[in-house]
Design a protein around this motif. Sequence first.
Motif, mmCIF file in Angstrom:
data_model
loop_
_atom_site.group_PDB
_atom_site.id
_atom_site.type_symbol
_atom_site.label_atom_id
_atom_site.label_comp_id
_atom_site.label_asym_id
_atom_site.label_seq_id
_atom_site.Cartn_x
_atom_site.Cartn_y
_atom_site.Cartn_z
ATOM 1 N N TYR A 38 0.855 -1.195 0.000
ATOM 2 C CA TYR A 38 0.000 0.000 0.000
ATOM 3 C C TYR A 38 0.892 1.247 0.000
ATOM 4 O O TYR A 38 1.950 1.260 0.647
ATOM 5 N N ASN A 39 0.438 2.254 -0.687
ATOM 6 C CA ASN A 39 1.156 3.548 -0.690
ATOM 7 C C ASN A 39 2.652 3.425 -0.993
ATOM 8 O O ASN A 39 3.455 4.172 -0.452
ATOM 9 N N ILE A 95 4.059 0.278 2.332
ATOM 10 C CA ILE A 95 3.585 -0.623 3.389
ATOM 11 C C ILE A 95 3.340 -2.028 2.831
ATOM 12 O O ILE A 95 2.371 -2.275 2.124
ATOM 13 N N VAL A 98 1.985 -5.400 2.976
ATOM 14 C CA VAL A 98 0.910 -5.992 3.761
ATOM 15 C C VAL A 98 0.747 -7.490 3.493
ATOM 16 O O VAL A 98 0.570 -8.276 4.426
ATOM 17 N N GLY A 106 -7.368 -12.907 12.345
ATOM 18 C CA GLY A 106 -7.843 -11.750 13.107
ATOM 19 C C GLY A 106 -7.843 -10.468 12.313
ATOM 20 O O GLY A 106 -7.545 -10.443 11.113
ATOM 21 N N ASN A 107 -8.188 -9.416 13.040
ATOM 22 C CA ASN A 107 -8.192 -8.077 12.502
ATOM 23 C C ASN A 107 -6.831 -7.710 11.930
ATOM 24 O O ASN A 107 -5.828 -7.867 12.599
ATOM 25 N N GLY A 108 -6.806 -7.250 10.676
ATOM 26 C CA GLY A 108 -5.547 -6.779 10.109
ATOM 27 C C GLY A 108 -4.624 -7.875 9.589
ATOM 28 O O GLY A 108 -3.496 -7.599 9.185
ATOM 29 N N LYS A 142 -6.882 -10.379 5.195
ATOM 30 C CA LYS A 142 -7.959 -11.067 4.476
ATOM 31 C C LYS A 142 -8.587 -10.161 3.416
ATOM 32 O O LYS A 142 -8.741 -10.541 2.263
ATOM 33 N N THR A 143 -8.968 -8.969 3.848
ATOM 34 C CA THR A 143 -9.598 -8.022 2.925
ATOM 35 C C THR A 143 -8.653 -7.675 1.775
ATOM 36 O O THR A 143 -9.057 -7.616 0.611
ATOM 37 N N ARG A 183 -9.318 -8.074 -2.147
ATOM 38 C CA ARG A 183 -9.191 -6.903 -3.029
ATOM 39 C C ARG A 183 -8.189 -7.151 -4.148
ATOM 40 O O ARG A 183 -8.360 -6.660 -5.262
ATOM 41 N N GLU A 185 -7.437 1.984 -3.196
ATOM 42 C CA GLU A 185 -6.856 2.039 -1.846
ATOM 43 C C GLU A 185 -5.364 2.355 -1.913
ATOM 44 O O GLU A 185 -4.654 2.203 -0.925
ATOM 45 N N GLU A 239 -17.017 -5.757 2.492
ATOM 46 C CA GLU A 239 -17.272 -5.702 3.919
ATOM 47 C C GLU A 239 -18.181 -4.507 4.213
ATOM 48 O O GLU A 239 -18.052 -3.461 3.612
ATOM 49 N N GLN A 277 -13.762 -13.487 10.332
ATOM 50 C CA GLN A 277 -13.114 -13.553 11.646
ATOM 51 C C GLN A 277 -13.825 -14.577 12.514
ATOM 52 O O GLN A 277 -13.267 -15.065 13.491
#
Length: 247
Positions: free
Chosen positions: A16-17, A20, A22, A41-43, A46-47, A51, A60, A94, A204
């Motif tokens: 990203y950007n 980052i 990911v 978990g969160n972060g 998965k998303t 994408r 994004e 989501e 999750q």
Amino acid sequence: SDKNIVLNVNGIEVIYNHVILVLKGVSLQVPEQGIVALLGGNGAGKTTTLRAISNLLKGERGEVTKGSIEFRGERIENLSPADLVNRGVVQVMEGRHCFAHLTIEENLMTGSYTRTDKGEIAANLEKVYNYFPRLKTRRTSQAAYTSGGEQQMCAIGRALMSNPNMVLLDEPSMGLAPQIVEEVFNIVKDLNEKEKVTFLIAEQNTNMALKYADYGYIMESGRVVMDGAAEYLRTNEDVKEFYLGVG
Ligand code: ATP
């Protein structure tokens, strides 16, 4: 090389950007008419994985910088989301992206934008109502005034209006009561069995997802850390300890 594999994600890296990192080399496969769960978990990423598959990273400021994504043996990284819809791949984002000011039926109709045959569109609409009787009852209600479960159903129904072969579902359980989550997953199972729709579901809610999926991948910090048949993951001690909602 397995003919049965429809989606083959091979070692993808996503940044990203421009800086980052990911996804750090994610690989996964989805067989024809499978229901595959992408867990973690969160972060965990998965998303971002979904994408990357549906080519929704650009908005994004993200990009796939390594690896490949094949759908039915064809590289799809450079196809637009609209091209993907034409090939039968749709994503349900989501947070139940329904248009708040449109009625349920108007929302569903927006999902048929790649179709022109009126008879076919009408038949699709009936089919969606058949799977989601709640939506038929609420067809003239403005989406903003329907329940969270109905909005999630509307988002899935809208995706179905394009007659997809594979649906990428991002966190369908989010914000829904357990009973409604079951209702949604039961319909997913039904669509999988009767309409032969293949599903890749980011969740999750490990427990619920493994109850309905055939296979699962568990992600952590941008990597797949474990994968296996749903039955195996459900009974695996590490999975039980870390992901099956202890406490
Ligand atoms: P969630 O359940 O919260 O959606 P997730 O497993 O789907 O979690 P992602 O949303 O893919 O995880 O996020 C993975 C990582 O990427 C997180 O650290 C997140 O902060 C970061 N990230 C996500 N979107 C962006 C973005 N647009 N720009 C920069 N970083 C992002």
